[in-house]
Design a protein around this motif. Structure first.
Motif, PDB file in Angstrom:
ATOM      1  N   MET A 100      13.801   5.662  -7.737  1.00 58.50           N
ATOM      2  CA  MET A 100      13.242   5.015  -6.545  1.00 58.50           C
ATOM      3  C   MET A 100      13.963   5.031  -5.392  1.00 58.50           C
ATOM      4  O   MET A 100      13.709   5.374  -4.214  1.00 58.50           O
ATOM      5  N   ASN A 101      15.217   4.722  -5.922  1.00 59.16           N
ATOM      6  CA  ASN A 101      16.301   4.717  -4.640  1.00 59.16           C
ATOM      7  C   ASN A 101      16.467   6.077  -4.149  1.00 59.16           C
ATOM      8  O   ASN A 101      16.762   6.157  -2.801  1.00 59.16           O
ATOM      9  N   LEU A 102      16.461   7.224  -4.977  1.00 60.72           N
ATOM     10  CA  LEU A 102      16.737   8.731  -4.591  1.00 60.72           C
ATOM     11  C   LEU A 102      15.571   9.118  -3.723  1.00 60.72           C
ATOM     12  O   LEU A 102      15.719   9.642  -2.659  1.00 60.72           O
ATOM     13  N   ILE A 103      14.321   8.460  -4.032  1.00 54.93           N
ATOM     14  CA  ILE A 103      13.247   8.906  -3.191  1.00 54.93           C
ATOM     15  C   ILE A 103      13.405   8.158  -1.765  1.00 54.93           C
ATOM     16  O   ILE A 103      13.082   9.022  -0.604  1.00 54.93           O
ATOM     17  N   THR A 104      13.463   7.143  -1.693  1.00 57.02           N
ATOM     18  CA  THR A 104      13.510   6.326  -0.466  1.00 57.02           C
ATOM     19  C   THR A 104      14.805   6.828   0.386  1.00 57.02           C
ATOM     20  O   THR A 104      14.906   6.716   1.552  1.00 57.02           O
ATOM     21  N   PHE A 105      15.966   7.368  -0.344  1.00 57.84           N
ATOM     22  CA  PHE A 105      17.145   7.810   0.267  1.00 57.84           C
ATOM     23  C   PHE A 105      16.672   9.019   0.927  1.00 57.84           C
ATOM     24  O   PHE A 105      17.255   9.586   2.073  1.00 57.84           O
ATOM     25  N   THR A 106      16.030   9.807   0.278  1.00 57.77           N
ATOM     26  CA  THR A 106      15.655  11.296   0.696  1.00 57.77           C
ATOM     27  C   THR A 106      14.604  11.276   1.800  1.00 57.77           C
ATOM     28  O   THR A 106      14.397  12.430   2.132  1.00 57.77           O
ATOM     29  N   ASN A 107      13.980  10.134   2.114  1.00 55.01           N
ATOM     30  CA  ASN A 107      12.852   9.948   2.788  1.00 55.01           C
ATOM     31  C   ASN A 107      13.172   8.789   3.812  1.00 55.01           C
ATOM     32  O   ASN A 107      12.698   7.632   3.919  1.00 55.01           O
ATOM     33  N   PRO A 108      14.203   8.823   4.920  1.00 52.83           N
ATOM     34  CA  PRO A 108      14.527   7.985   5.920  1.00 52.83           C
ATOM     35  C   PRO A 108      13.491   7.236   6.552  1.00 52.83           C
ATOM     36  O   PRO A 108      13.672   6.329   7.190  1.00 52.83           O
ATOM     37  N   ASN A 109      12.265   8.068   6.547  1.00 52.62           N
ATOM     38  CA  ASN A 109      11.016   7.161   7.320  1.00 52.62           C
ATOM     39  C   ASN A 109      10.274   6.583   6.789  1.00 52.62           C
ATOM     40  O   ASN A 109       9.335   5.827   6.952  1.00 52.62           O
ATOM     41  N   MET A 114       7.414  -0.204  -3.422  1.00 54.89           N
ATOM     42  CA  MET A 114       7.493  -0.792  -4.527  1.00 54.89           C
ATOM     43  C   MET A 114       5.947  -0.722  -5.408  1.00 54.89           C
ATOM     44  O   MET A 114       5.129  -0.087  -4.620  1.00 54.89           O
ATOM     45  N   TYR A 115       6.076  -1.173  -6.624  1.00 54.97           N
ATOM     46  CA  TYR A 115       4.853  -1.158  -7.489  1.00 54.97           C
ATOM     47  C   TYR A 115       4.118  -2.522  -7.274  1.00 54.97           C
ATOM     48  O   TYR A 115       5.000  -3.666  -7.649  1.00 54.97           O
ATOM     49  N   TYR A 116       2.878  -2.860  -7.270  1.00 55.82           N
ATOM     50  CA  TYR A 116       2.198  -3.882  -7.145  1.00 55.82           C
ATOM     51  C   TYR A 116       1.220  -3.863  -8.471  1.00 55.82           C
ATOM     52  O   TYR A 116       0.267  -3.094  -8.652  1.00 55.82           O
ATOM     53  N   PHE A 117       1.179  -5.212  -9.131  1.00 58.34           N
ATOM     54  CA  PHE A 117       0.455  -5.250  -9.940  1.00 58.34           C
ATOM     55  C   PHE A 117      -0.588  -6.361  -9.647  1.00 58.34           C
ATOM     56  O   PHE A 117      -0.609  -7.464  -9.519  1.00 58.34           O
ATOM     57  N   GLU A 118      -1.975  -5.968  -9.392  1.00 56.83           N
ATOM     58  CA  GLU A 118      -2.841  -6.788  -8.742  1.00 56.83           C
ATOM     59  C   GLU A 118      -3.511  -7.946  -9.484  1.00 56.83           C
ATOM     60  O   GLU A 118      -3.399  -9.092  -9.047  1.00 56.83           O
ATOM     61  N   PHE A 125      10.322  -3.134  -8.880  1.00 60.36           N
ATOM     62  CA  PHE A 125      10.864  -1.840  -8.605  1.00 60.36           C
ATOM     63  C   PHE A 125      11.175  -1.743  -6.944  1.00 60.36           C
ATOM     64  O   PHE A 125      10.766  -0.700  -6.514  1.00 60.36           O
ATOM     65  N   GLU A 126      10.900  -2.869  -6.189  1.00 55.97           N
ATOM     66  CA  GLU A 126      10.941  -2.995  -4.856  1.00 55.97           C
ATOM     67  C   GLU A 126      12.646  -2.423  -4.420  1.00 55.97           C
ATOM     68  O   GLU A 126      13.377  -2.674  -5.098  1.00 55.97           O
ATOM     69  N   ASN A 127      12.526  -1.679  -3.330  1.00 53.85           N
ATOM     70  CA  ASN A 127      13.609  -1.134  -2.792  1.00 53.85           C
ATOM     71  C   ASN A 127      14.457  -2.350  -1.959  1.00 53.85           C
ATOM     72  O   ASN A 127      15.373  -1.917  -1.308  1.00 53.85           O
ATOM     73  N   THR A 128      13.619  -3.277  -1.549  1.00 60.78           N
ATOM     74  CA  THR A 128      14.512  -4.163  -0.780  1.00 60.78           C
ATOM     75  C   THR A 128      13.635  -5.731  -1.123  1.00 60.78           C
ATOM     76  O   THR A 128      12.871  -5.466  -1.577  1.00 60.78           O
ATOM     77  N   GLY A 129      14.312  -6.560  -0.469  1.00 59.59           N
ATOM     78  CA  GLY A 129      13.551  -7.967  -0.502  1.00 59.59           C
ATOM     79  C   GLY A 129      12.151  -7.784  -0.062  1.00 59.59           C
ATOM     80  O   GLY A 129      12.001  -7.555   0.995  1.00 59.59           O
ATOM     81  N   VAL A 130      11.165  -8.866  -0.590  1.00 52.09           N
ATOM     82  CA  VAL A 130      10.149  -8.724  -0.232  1.00 52.09           C
ATOM     83  C   VAL A 130       9.526 -10.283   0.316  1.00 52.09           C
ATOM     84  O   VAL A 130      10.006 -11.208  -0.549  1.00 52.09           O
ATOM     85  N   LYS A 131       8.862 -10.606   1.323  1.00 50.74           N
ATOM     86  CA  LYS A 131       8.523 -11.612   1.933  1.00 50.74           C
ATOM     87  C   LYS A 131       7.540 -12.543   0.583  1.00 50.74           C
ATOM     88  O   LYS A 131       6.784 -11.676   0.019  1.00 50.74           O
ATOM     89  N   PRO A 132       7.571 -13.791   0.551  1.00 51.58           N
ATOM     90  CA  PRO A 132       6.559 -14.432  -0.398  1.00 51.58           C
ATOM     91  C   PRO A 132       5.115 -14.243   0.013  1.00 51.58           C
ATOM     92  O   PRO A 132       5.106 -13.881   1.017  1.00 51.58           O
ATOM     93  N   ASN A 133       4.629 -14.663  -1.089  1.00 51.30           N
ATOM     94  CA  ASN A 133       3.182 -14.637  -1.145  1.00 51.30           C
ATOM     95  C   ASN A 133       2.565 -13.136  -0.465  1.00 51.30           C
ATOM     96  O   ASN A 133       1.646 -13.033   0.246  1.00 51.30           O
ATOM     97  N   PHE A 134       3.020 -12.324  -1.210  1.00 50.86           N
ATOM     98  CA  PHE A 134       2.589 -10.774  -0.827  1.00 50.86           C
ATOM     99  C   PHE A 134       1.057 -10.531  -1.164  1.00 50.86           C
ATOM    100  O   PHE A 134       0.873 -10.781  -2.520  1.00 50.86           O
TER     101      PHE A 134
END
Length: 566
Positions: A100-109, A114-118, A125-134
């Motif tokens: 995941m880090n490799l993909i986000t690094f090679t795609n700067p835009n 992350m993966y979301y479980f409904e 597997f989020e690459n950065t912090g997420v605000k609460p109550n997503f």
């Protein structure tokens, strides 16, 4: 009016007319020019924004596809979720985070990923912090397209970012769970740069519409609130106005639409400024036009006065005029052309004089050839022997034919003749020649009745027929004379004699001395050429076809109406 007055009046009119008509036509012209310019500019910027957003959304689609079950990470996620071994789950978690880090690094835009479980309302597997109550359901829906849902623009779910972004939600389609989604956001700097594109030019504001024309994002919430419906039928027309605003739009391939909203004041600002500049510049035209009128009078009127005096002096004298210069190239060229014209006129007068002299010489030459002593002596000798051998009837026939032929041939050069008279004279000539020569020959004459009264130069057919008799004719000879009317008068004289070579044809057509060297040929081809050239002003044509032993064919193409010689 003198030229001086005309120049001043015309320049004053040309200077004042813009002021008179400017206020009637300038507004329409300026409005048309600037409306097209502003609309093209806004529409071009809007199109660029749409393309940039489409590229950003396309990038989200591509990255999310890599994270779905069809990609490597999606299959590893399936293994991680299905594994009961703590070690294997830990190992797969480490591998997924690394990839995941490799993909986000090679795609700067790409921003938050992350993966979301409904069902659980959780994410991993989020690459950065997420605000609460997503909750993706709370995001403004932009479009749904081929199993992927797009949101935005909206505030990023990244805990460390409060900028506007676009996001995408794609179902992973895991065999073990059907509530797993990939959530991806664009980089906030990319989104902001796209939204800022072209805004400063016309102070435009953007609206985003979903597939159902509902406003999902608005930079003018007080006028166009979010989640309200945008009425396409009444308001969504390019350049249309309502409540002091103009609208322009671009619709993407995914079905969402971006609308650019501009206030009337900003829309007309550049046009009104240009209009004031035109008025100011128009006020400068009047003194400039008066100055140009005076300058033109100084540069043109005075040289023209000198030029007029020069022409009067030149027309009153046939001697070469001394060169006069006005220090203006155009007038000097006119003077040179005038001198050349004068020389050409004198040359034309001389040419006419020479042409008239040539006509007189041609008439004298014709008379000399017509009064051919050999021909007259032979004919008279024939009359003598026939009178002795055959009696008075044959003699009377010959004398009558000779009398008619001489009467026709000795006519004046300038007198008009007709084809009927020319053919009749030819028949009399052939009557004499059939008696004169000691070999038999036949003559066929076919004439289109419609051309009998057509004018034709005198003494044209006889020289051509005489050439047929002169060039190697023998027993059983045949001469065919045909005159027909097509696009022109076509005269054809054909024989079955010995014929001529190409060199002889060329000499017959080009040489002017051949008839004088061989008097036996009669008046000859040279006389015919010269007479046709004078009579038809070079519009008649002569063509000869012949080969040795195959006879000769002479064709004349004559215009219907004679061109008068002046």
């Amino acid at each position: 009016m003198t030229l001086k007055k005309r120049i001043i009046v015309l320049f004053l009119i040309s200077a004042l007319l813009p002021f008179i008509f400017l206020f009637f036509i300038s507004y329409h012209t300026i409005n048309s020019i600037f409306t097209n310019k502003i609309q093209d500019s806004i529409q071009g910027n809007l199109k660029q924004v749409r393309l940039s957003l489409e590229n950003a959304i396309g990038n989200l689609n591509s990255v999310s596809q890599q994270l779905s079950f069809t990609g490597t990470i999606g299959r590893e996620l399936e293994i991680q979720l299905a594994s009961e071994s703590t070690y294997e789950r830990s190992l797969m978690t480490s591998r997924i985070n690394s990839e995941m880090n490799l993909i986000t690094f090679t795609n700067p835009n790409v921003g938050l990923t992350m993966y979301y479980f409904e069902k659980d309302g959780t994410y991993s597997f989020e690459n950065t912090g997420v605000k609460p109550n997503f909750d993706p359901a709370a995001l403004p829906l932009l479009a749904e397209y081929f199993g992927i849902t797009y949101y935005g623009p909206h505030i990023s779910r990244d805990r460390f970012n409060n900028k506007y972004v676009l996001s995408a939600l794609r179902k992973v389609d895991l065999p073990s769970r059907d509530d797993v989604y990939v959530y991806i956001e664009t980089d906030f700097k990319l989104t902001q740069s796209i939204l800022d594109n072209g805004i400063s030019i016309q102070h435009a504001n953007y609206l985003f519409l979903d597939n159902d024309n509902k406003i999902t994002y608005s930079e003018m919430p007080e006028v166009f609130p979010a989640n309200s419906r945008f009425d396409r039928d009444s308001a969504f027309r390019s350049g249309d106005s309502s409540k002091d605003y103009y609208w322009f739009n671009e619709t993407s391939n995914q079905g969402w639409t971006i609308v650019s909203v501009i206030s009337r004041a900003d829309y007309n600002k550049e046009r009104n400024g240009w209009f004031l500049q035109v008025v100011f510049l128009s006020l400068l035209i009047l003194p400039a036009s008066l100055f140009l009128a005076w300058l033109l009078w100084k540069m043109v009127y005075r040289p023209l006065s000198n030029f007029s005096k020069e022409i009067k002096w030149m027309t009153s004298s046939k001697t070469a005029a001394p060169p006069a210069r006005t220090r203006i190239p155009e007038f000097d060229q006119l003077l040179d052309q005038f001198r050349k014209m004068k020389t050409q006129i004198w040359d034309l007068i001389l040419e006419v004089q020479q042409k008239e002299k040539r006509r007189a010489d041609l008439e004298v030459e014709k008379l000399l050839y017509q009064i051919n002593p050999h021909f007259l002596m032979n004919t008279l000798d024939t009359v003598h022997w026939l009178s002795v051998m055959n009696g008075q009837k044959e003699t009377d026939r010959i004398v009558t034919s000779l009398n008619k032929l001489l009467h026709y041939n000795l006519g004046k050069l300038g007198q008009s003749s007709t084809i009927q008279d020319e053919v009749e004279a030819l028949r009399q000539y052939l009557t004499l020649q059939q008696v004169r020569y000691d070999f038999e020959f036949q003559v066929q004459i076919e004439v289109d009745p419609s051309v009998l009264d057509m004018p034709i130069p005198r003494f044209i057919l006889q020289p051509l027929v005489e050439n047929s008799l002169y060039h190697g004719f023998s027993d059983n000879g045949m001469i065919q004379v045909r005159i027909a009317a097509r696009e022109e008068i076509e005269v054809s004289i054909k024989d079955n004699g010995s014929g001529m070579t190409r060199e002889e044809i060329h000499k017959l057509l080009q040489s002017e001395q051949i008839d004088r060297e061989k008097v036996g040929m009669g008046i000859g081809m040279n006389y015919v050429k010269r007479m046709l050239e004078v009579y038809y002003n070079g519009k008649a044509r002569i063509h000869i076809d012949s080969e040795p032993g195959s006879g000769t064919s002479v064709r004349l193409s004559l215009p219907f109406a004679k061109e008068e010689i002046t």
